[in-house]
Design an enzyme around this catalytic site. Structure first.
Site, PDB file in Angstrom:
ATOM      1  N   GLY A 217       0.845  -1.187   0.000  1.00  0.00           N
ATOM      2  CA  GLY A 217       0.000   0.000   0.000  1.00  0.00           C
ATOM      3  C   GLY A 217       0.876   1.231   0.000  1.00  0.00           C
TER       4      GLY A 217
ATOM      5  CG  HIS B 152      -1.054   1.673   7.297  1.00  0.00           C
ATOM      6  ND1 HIS B 152      -0.164   1.315   8.295  1.00  0.00           N
ATOM      7  CD2 HIS B 152      -0.330   2.423   6.428  1.00  0.00           C
ATOM      8  CE1 HIS B 152       1.021   1.841   8.036  1.00  0.00           C
ATOM      9  NE2 HIS B 152       0.958   2.520   6.903  1.00  0.00           N
ATOM     10  CD  GLU B 153      -1.160   2.510   2.701  1.00  0.00           C
ATOM     11  OE1 GLU B 153      -0.721   3.678   2.595  1.00  0.00           O
ATOM     12  OE2 GLU B 153      -0.443   1.547   3.027  1.00  0.00           O
TER      13      GLU B 153
ATOM     14  CB  CYS C 227       4.701   2.504   7.554  1.00  0.00           C
ATOM     15  SG  CYS C 227       4.314   4.040   6.672  1.00  0.00           S
ATOM     16  CG  LEU C 228       6.387   1.037   1.587  1.00  0.00           C
ATOM     17  CD1 LEU C 228       5.931   1.281   0.155  1.00  0.00           C
ATOM     18  CD2 LEU C 228       7.461  -0.033   1.634  1.00  0.00           C
TER      19      LEU C 228
ATOM     20  CG  HIS D 253      -0.010   7.135   5.209  1.00  0.00           C
ATOM     21  ND1 HIS D 253       1.110   7.623   5.843  1.00  0.00           N
ATOM     22  CD2 HIS D 253       0.194   5.803   5.086  1.00  0.00           C
ATOM     23  CE1 HIS D 253       1.950   6.625   6.092  1.00  0.00           C
ATOM     24  NE2 HIS D 253       1.422   5.502   5.647  1.00  0.00           N
TER      25      HIS D 253
ATOM     26  CD  GLN E 186       3.199   5.891   2.593  1.00  0.00           C
ATOM     27  OE1 GLN E 186       2.210   5.343   2.121  1.00  0.00           O
ATOM     28  NE2 GLN E 186       4.170   5.215   3.201  1.00  0.00           N
TER      29      GLN E 186
END
Ligand code: NI
Length: 150
Positions: A45, A135-136, A93-94, A139, A50
């Site tokens: 994701g 989660h996304e 998380c990236l 963001h 990000q």
């Protein structure tokens, strides 16, 4: 479109994103670039902030590591229902490399969103997909998984 992944403590990760109101080739290019960046980083994701874009859009492919790719794009997403049952689970998380955290979230949600044509879609998510869309979506409001304590 080549996009650079932003990591903490980059302030773009803490801003509230603006709704997408223009649907066209530029948005499609952004989504394609986000998906490429997600696959390159071996993620499932990725949300626009990000990569430094302050718009309410995220991409997800919950299952590509298990088989064929199934990229999904979510624009202006809204959680319309959350299961009253929650459970703790590990999230990566990236933007927070090598620091998985435990987060308690509803086990299932319904989400409404717009697709790349601007058409409204709605769907139900459970399992890993439910965790990922929550989660996304977080963001887009500058919320990181490390903000939750369990
Ligand atoms: Ni993340």
């Amino acid at each position: 479109m080549s996009l650079t992944l932003r990591t903490v403590p980059d302030p773009v990760l803490r801003a509230v994103c603006k709704p997408v109101d223009s649907f066209g080739p530029a948005l499609r290019a952004l989504a394609d670039g986000m998906l490429a960046a997600m696959y390159d980083a071996y993620g499932r994701g990725l949300a626009a902030p990000q990569v430094g874009v302050m718009k309410r859009i995220f991409v997800m492919d919950a299952t590509w590591k298990d088989g064929a790719r199934s990229p999904q794009v979510f624009i202006n997403p809204v959680v319309t229902w959350a299961d009253p049952v929650s459970e703790a689970g590990e999230e990566g998380c990236l933007s927070i490399p090598d620091a998985p955290c435990m987060v308690t979230r509803p086990v299932a949600v319904r989400l409404a969103w717009q697709d790349l044509d601007g058409d409204t879609q709605e769907g139900a998510f459970d399992g890993f997909s439910a965790r990922c869309v929550q989660h996304e979506r977080d963001h887009l409001d500058g919320i990181l998984c490390t903000d939750y304590t369990t």
